[in-house]
Design an enzyme around this catalytic site. Structure first.
Site, short mmCIF file in Angstrom:
data_model
loop_
_atom_site.label_atom_id
_atom_site.label_comp_id
_atom_site.label_asym_id
_atom_site.label_seq_id
_atom_site.Cartn_x
_atom_site.Cartn_y
_atom_site.Cartn_z
N GLU A 169 0.84 -1.20 0.00
CA GLU A 169 0.00 0.00 0.00
C GLU A 169 0.88 1.25 0.00
O GLU A 169 1.02 1.95 1.02
CB GLU A 169 -0.98 -0.05 1.17
CG GLU A 169 -1.96 -1.22 0.99
CD GLU A 169 -3.00 -1.36 2.09
OE1 GLU A 169 -3.04 -0.51 3.00
OE2 GLU A 169 -3.75 -2.35 2.05
N ASN A 191 1.84 2.18 7.63
CA ASN A 191 0.84 1.14 7.45
C ASN A 191 0.75 0.34 8.75
O ASN A 191 1.74 0.28 9.50
CB ASN A 191 1.24 0.23 6.29
CG ASN A 191 0.09 -0.63 5.83
OD1 ASN A 191 -0.26 -1.61 6.46
ND2 ASN A 191 -0.52 -0.24 4.73
N GLU A 412 -12.80 -9.90 8.13
CA GLU A 412 -11.54 -9.26 8.52
C GLU A 412 -10.87 -10.20 9.52
O GLU A 412 -11.46 -10.55 10.54
CB GLU A 412 -11.80 -7.89 9.16
CG GLU A 412 -10.57 -7.22 9.76
CD GLU A 412 -9.42 -7.07 8.75
OE1 GLU A 412 -9.59 -6.39 7.76
OE2 GLU A 412 -8.34 -7.68 8.99
N GLU A 481 -5.07 -7.08 1.46
CA GLU A 481 -3.79 -7.15 2.18
C GLU A 481 -3.09 -8.51 2.05
O GLU A 481 -2.11 -8.77 2.76
CB GLU A 481 -3.95 -6.81 3.69
CG GLU A 481 -4.39 -5.40 3.96
CD GLU A 481 -5.88 -5.25 4.02
OE1 GLU A 481 -6.57 -6.22 4.38
OE2 GLU A 481 -6.37 -4.16 3.69
N GLU A 505 -9.55 3.40 -1.18
CA GLU A 505 -9.91 3.74 0.20
C GLU A 505 -8.91 4.71 0.83
O GLU A 505 -9.19 5.30 1.87
CB GLU A 505 -10.06 2.47 1.04
CG GLU A 505 -8.82 1.64 1.15
CD GLU A 505 -9.14 0.22 1.62
OE1 GLU A 505 -10.11 -0.38 1.12
OE2 GLU A 505 -8.43 -0.28 2.48
C1 NOJ Z 1 -8.81 -2.87 4.99
C2 NOJ Z 1 -9.56 -3.12 3.74
O1 NOJ Z 1 -8.78 -2.81 2.61
C3 NOJ Z 1 -10.83 -2.34 3.79
O2 NOJ Z 1 -11.52 -2.40 2.55
C4 NOJ Z 1 -11.67 -2.84 4.92
O3 NOJ Z 1 -12.84 -2.10 5.01
C5 NOJ Z 1 -10.90 -2.71 6.24
N1 NOJ Z 1 -9.62 -3.31 6.11
C6 NOJ Z 1 -11.63 -3.37 7.38
O4 NOJ Z 1 -11.60 -4.76 7.19
CA CA Z 2 -6.29 -2.26 2.54
#
Ligand code: NOJ
Ligand code: CA
Length: 699
Positions: A169, A191, A412, A481, A505
Site C-alpha cells: 500500500e 501502514n 476481517e 492485504e 480507500e
Molecule cells: C482494509 C480493507 O482494505 C478495507 O476495505 C476494509 O474495510 C478494512 N480493512 C476493514 O476490514
Molecule cells: Ca487495505
C-alpha cells in the site's frame, strides 16, 4: 473449463553438454535467451530482444542453510526442448480466448548428488524461468536466500514501490534505477504492518522503460508454497537480485522434493500497451484446477462500506474495548448508535442496489469483535459466525434474495491467521447456509503468530489454502492485504479479486496512481480498487464526516471500470452521492464486468491509459481513458470497431472547466452516431478522463 489445445510440435532432444551456451528463441525469433555454466559451474542466463541486451549475464541459484549453496559447482547433464501452441478460454477475463505459444528449454544440472533443473519458456512477449528440484535422495532443502540476478543493461526509468515484507500500500515513485536509493523515502506512508528491508529494495511487478523505449516488466508467476519475491538493486552494477520474504526462523523457505519454484518473469514490449495486453503471467500458470466452474461469475456490487471509510458510521456496535469475545454479552452492551451494518441501513442499501441492477451488497461490520481488533495483535478477536444483535442475518439475506441480489460476506482476520484457519470451515458453512457466494477477506495488522510476514512462505500457503477451501464450498474470494497476485486466478478462478496495493480507500492519492497500477499490480490479476466515487472533496462532505479527499473527476472514476480490469467491480460511493448524479450513474449501471475482447489503444505509465473492451454478452463496446495530473486532449479513433456497423456512442467526458482539484463533479454527457471510421476529439481534465458506451444503433 473448455480449452482447445493444439500441441503442434514437441521435440525432445536430450544431449550431453559442455560449457557452451544453450540458446532458446521465442517463436517469432525476436527474443533470444542464452544459458550456460560459468567456468566454476555457476548457472548463468542472459536475454536479448531484436539484438538489444535486455538481461546481461545474470547468475542463478539458491543459498542453503547448513549445506553448500546451489549456486556453483554444477555440471550440465542434459537439455530438453519443446514447443507448445494452444489457446485456452478463461472462466472470466479481458479476452474470451488466450493464445499460449512458447518454446521451452529445460537444462538438467547436477551438483555432486544434488539435482536441479532450470526450465525456460520464451514467448513473443517475454520469458519466464523456474527452478525444478526433481525427487531425489536429498528430500528437504532449507533455503536461506535466492541468488537469481536480473542484470539491467542500462539505468532505466522505473515505476516502483519500496520493497516491504508486509504491504504494497504505497504510491509509486518514478525514477532512474540509480535514483532509487535517494528517493527511497519519497512516498513513504505508514501502514498497520510494514517492514522494509533495503533502501534499494523494490517490489514486483516492476515496470521499466529503457532509453531506447523498450518496456520491461519483472514479476513472478504461480507463487505457490514459496515466499514472495522482491528485488534488491545493486545500484553500482544496476543488477537486481531476488530477495525472498523470510519466515520467523530467518531462512526463507523449506521445500520437499519434488518441487517447482514460482516462475521469474520478464515481459517485453515495444509499446507500453504491449505490456498491458500481455498474458504472459496467466500463461505461465497451470490450467483451471476446478472441474465445476458453473458457480463462478463476475460480480458488480455495492457496499455498506464507504460510509465507514468516510467516518459516517462505524464497523463496531458499542464503545466497549478490550474484552473476551467468548464471554462478552453484546445483547446487554449499550450500542453507541452509529453502527453501519444495522438492519434498517442494510435494507436501505439492498433496495438501492437491487433497484439499480447490482448483483451483490457487501456488508462489513456485521459480526462481533470490531471493538477489539485494530492494533491489538490479539489472536482471538473474530469468530466469523456471530452477527451483532442489530444484524438479522437470516432476515436480511432473505430480503436481499427476494429482491434478486445476494449479500457479500466480509471476513476481517486482523491477520490472526491461525485463528482464521481454525474458524474457516464454520465460517464458510455459515455462508453456504445463508446463500452467500463471495467473501471479501482482509489481513490488516502484523501477522499473528509474530515473526511471520504477509509475504512469507507460511502466509502464501494460507492465502491459497483459503481459496482452495472456498472453491470446495463454491465460494468466490476477494482477499485484501494478501500477497499481490501472480496469475493464480487462471488455476483457481474463484479468486476473483485482491487488493494488495494502495486502493481507492486511501485519500488524496496522486492522479497518476491509476495510470501505473495496470502496468504493475494488475499484471498478476484483478484488483478490488473500488471505483465509482462521485463525491471527491472533503470540504463537500456533510459536517461530522471525516470524508475522503479524492483527486479525480467523475469521468475519471467511470473510466476506471475499463482501465482497471476486474471481474469484481464495486460502485463504491454512497447511494445519496449517486442520487446527485443519476445520469452519470447510468454508466456504472450499464458497464459489464466480463469481456470477450480488450484492446489497449494507447498508454504511457504515469501519464495516461486508453482501453477499449467488448462486452462478453452483447455487441456493445466500452472505452475508458484516465490521465494523470496533466490535462490532455485526445482524439479517439474508433477503428477498433468491426467495419460496416453503426453504433450510438454515449460519451461521459470532463467539461471544459472540469478539474480534479477545483471542479471534480463537472462532466458532460453527449451522444453521437459512430462507425469504425469515426474520430472523436476529447478533452481530459487534470485527474480526469472519459468513459464511452458504444451500442449497436440497430438494437
Ligand atoms: C482494509 C480493507 O482494505 C478495507 O476495505 C476494509 O474495510 C478494512 N480493512 C476493514 O476490514
Ligand atoms: Ca487495505
Amino acid at each position: 473449463m473448455k480449452t482447445s489445445a493444439i500441441l503442434f510440435a514437441i521435440a525432445c532432444i536430450v544431449t550431453g553438454c559442455d560449457n557452451s551456451s544453450e540458446i532458446l528463441k521465442s517463436p517469432d525469433g525476436n527474443l533470444e535467451l542464452s544459458f550456460r555454466l560459468t567456468s566454476d559451474g555457476q548457472p548463468c542466463y542472459s536475454a536479448t530482444y531484436k539484438g538489444k541486451d535486455i538481461i546481461l549475464p545474470s547468475l542463478m541459484g539458491f543459498g542453503l542453510e547448513d549445506a553448500p549453496s546451489l549456486t556453483r559447482d554444477f555440471r550440465q547433464t542434459g537439455v530438453e526442448r519443446s514447443e507448445v501452441s494452444e489457446t485456452w478460454a478463461p472462466v472470466w477475463g479481458e479476452n474470451d480466448s488466450i493464445l499460449n505459444h512458447y518454446r521451452q528449454m529445460t537444462v538438467n544440472l547436477q551438483q555432486k548428488d544434488c539435482k536441479m533443473d532450470i526450465e525456460f519458456r520464451a514467448y513473443n512477449d517475454g520469458f519466464g524461468f523456474r527452478y525444478i528440484f526433481p525427487g531425489q535422495d536429498t528430500r528437504t532443502f532449507v533455503i536461506s536466500d535466492e541468488a537469481t540476478q536480473f542484470a539491467m543493461a542500462g539505468d532505466h526509468t522505473a515505476w516502483w514501490i519500496p520493497g516491504d515484507y508486509d504491504t504494497q500500500e504505497y504510491e509509486y515513485t518514478t525514477s532512474r534505477l540509480s535514483e532509487i536509493r535517494s528517493h527511497a523515502e519519497d512516498n513513504f506512508m505508514e501502514n498497520a504492518s510494514q517492514q522494509r528491508f533495503s533502501p534499494t529494495g523494490v517490489q514486483t511487478a516492476l515496470m521499466l522503460r529503457t532509453d531506447d523505449s523498450l518496456y520491461l516488466n519483472i514479476h513472478e508467476a504461480a507463487l505457490i508454497d514459496f515466499p514472495a519475491m522482491h528485488l534488491d538493486l545493486n545500484d553500482t552494477t544496476m543488477t537486481f537480485r531476488s530477495h525472498l520474504t523470510p519466515g520467523p526462523e530467518g531462512h526463507v523457505a523449506t521445500i520437499d522434493t519434488p518441487f517447482r519454484t514460482p516462475w521469474r518473469t520478464v515481459t517485453i514490449g515495444e509499446k507500453a500497451t504491449d505490456i498491458l495486453a500481455s498474458d504472459l503471467i496467466l500463461n505461465l500458470n497451470d490450467p483451471c484446477a476446478l472441474e465445476d466452474i458453473s458457480w463462478i461469475h463476475p460480480v458488480k456490487y455495492m457496499g455498506v462500506w464507504w460510509e465507514m471509510i468516510t467516518g459516517k458510521s462505524s464497523w463496531s456496535y458499542t464503545d466497549a474495548t478490550y474484552f473476551d469475545l467468548a464471554t462478552f454479552d453484546y445483547t446487554k452492551a449499550k450500542p453507541h448508535g452509529h453502527h453501519g451494518a444495522n438492519n434498517d441501513n442494510v435494507r436501505r442499501y439492498i433496495d438501492f442496489a437491487a433497484e439499480h441492477g447490482f448483483d451483490q451488497l457487501l456488508v462489513e461490520g456485521w459480526n462481533i469483535g470490531w471493538e477489539d481488533w485494530f492494533g491489538k495483535e490479539k489472536d482471538f478477536v473474530f469468530d466469523f459466525i456471530t452477527p451483532y444483535p442489530d444484524f438479522d442475518i437470516a432476515a436480511l439475506n432473505d430480503y436481499a434474495h427476494s429482491k434478486g441480489i445476494r449479500l457479500m460476506m466480509h471476513h476481517e482476520t486482523s491477520s490472526a491467521v491461525d485463528n482464521y484457519d481454525r474458524h474457516m470451515d464454520k465460517a464458510y458453512d455459515l455462508m453456504n447456509r445463508y446463500g452467500y457466494d463471495a467473501v471479501k477477506s482482509g489481513y490488516v495488522g502484523n501477522i499473528i503468530p509474530r515473526g511471520e510476514h504477509h509475504y512469507s512462505q507460511k502466509q502464501i500457503r494460507h492465502y491459497l489454502n483459503a481459496v482452495k477451501k472456498a472453491a470446495g464450498k463454491h465460494i468466490m474470494v476477494n482477499a485484501h492485504e494478501a500477497v499481490r497476485p501472480t496469475g493464480l486466478c487462471r488455476t483457481y478462478p474463484n479468486l476473483v479479486g485482491n487488493e494488495s496495493a494502495m486502493g481507492q480507500e486511501y485519500g488524496n492519492m496522486s492522479p497518476q496512481h491509476v495510470t501505473i497500477l495496470p502496468f504493475t499490480r494488475l499484471k498478476g490479476g484483478p484488483m478490488d480498487f473500488t471505483p465509482g466515487i462521485f463525491r471527491m472533496r472533503i470540504t463537500d462532505f456533510a459536517p461530522g464526516y471525516q470524508g475522503k479527499q479524492k483527486r479525480a473527476t467523475i469521468p475519471n472514476q467511470l473510466a476506471l471500470y475499463m482501465t482497471m480490469y476486474s471481474p469484481l467491480q464495486m460502485a463504491a460511493d454512497l447511494p445519496e452521492h449517486y442520487l446527485r448524479h443519476m445520469d452519470a450513474f447510468q454508466f456504472i449501471k450499464d458497464v459489464p464486468a466480463d469481456w470477450s475482447k480488450s484492446i489497449y489503444l494507447d498508454a504511457e505509465p504515469g501519464e495516461f491509459i486508453v482501453a477499449a473492451r467488448k462486452d462478453k454478452n452483447s455487441e456493445a463496446w466500452y472505452v475508458g481513458a484516465v490521465t494523470d495530473e496533466n490535462a490532455r486532449d485526445y482524439t479517439l479513433d474508433y477503428s477498433f470497431l468491426p467495419p460496416g456497423r453503426k453504433y450510438i456512442a454515449t460519451i461521459y467526458a470532463d467539461s471544459a472547466d472540469g478539474d480534479c482539484f477545483d471542479n471534480p463533479e463537472a462532466y458532460t454527457i453527449t451522444s453521437q452516431h459512430v462507425d469504425n471510421t469515426s474520430r472523436s476529439p476529447l478533452h481530459m481534465a487534470r485527474g480526469g478522463g472519459f468513459a464511452i458506451s458504444i451500442k449497436p444503433a440497430d438494437q
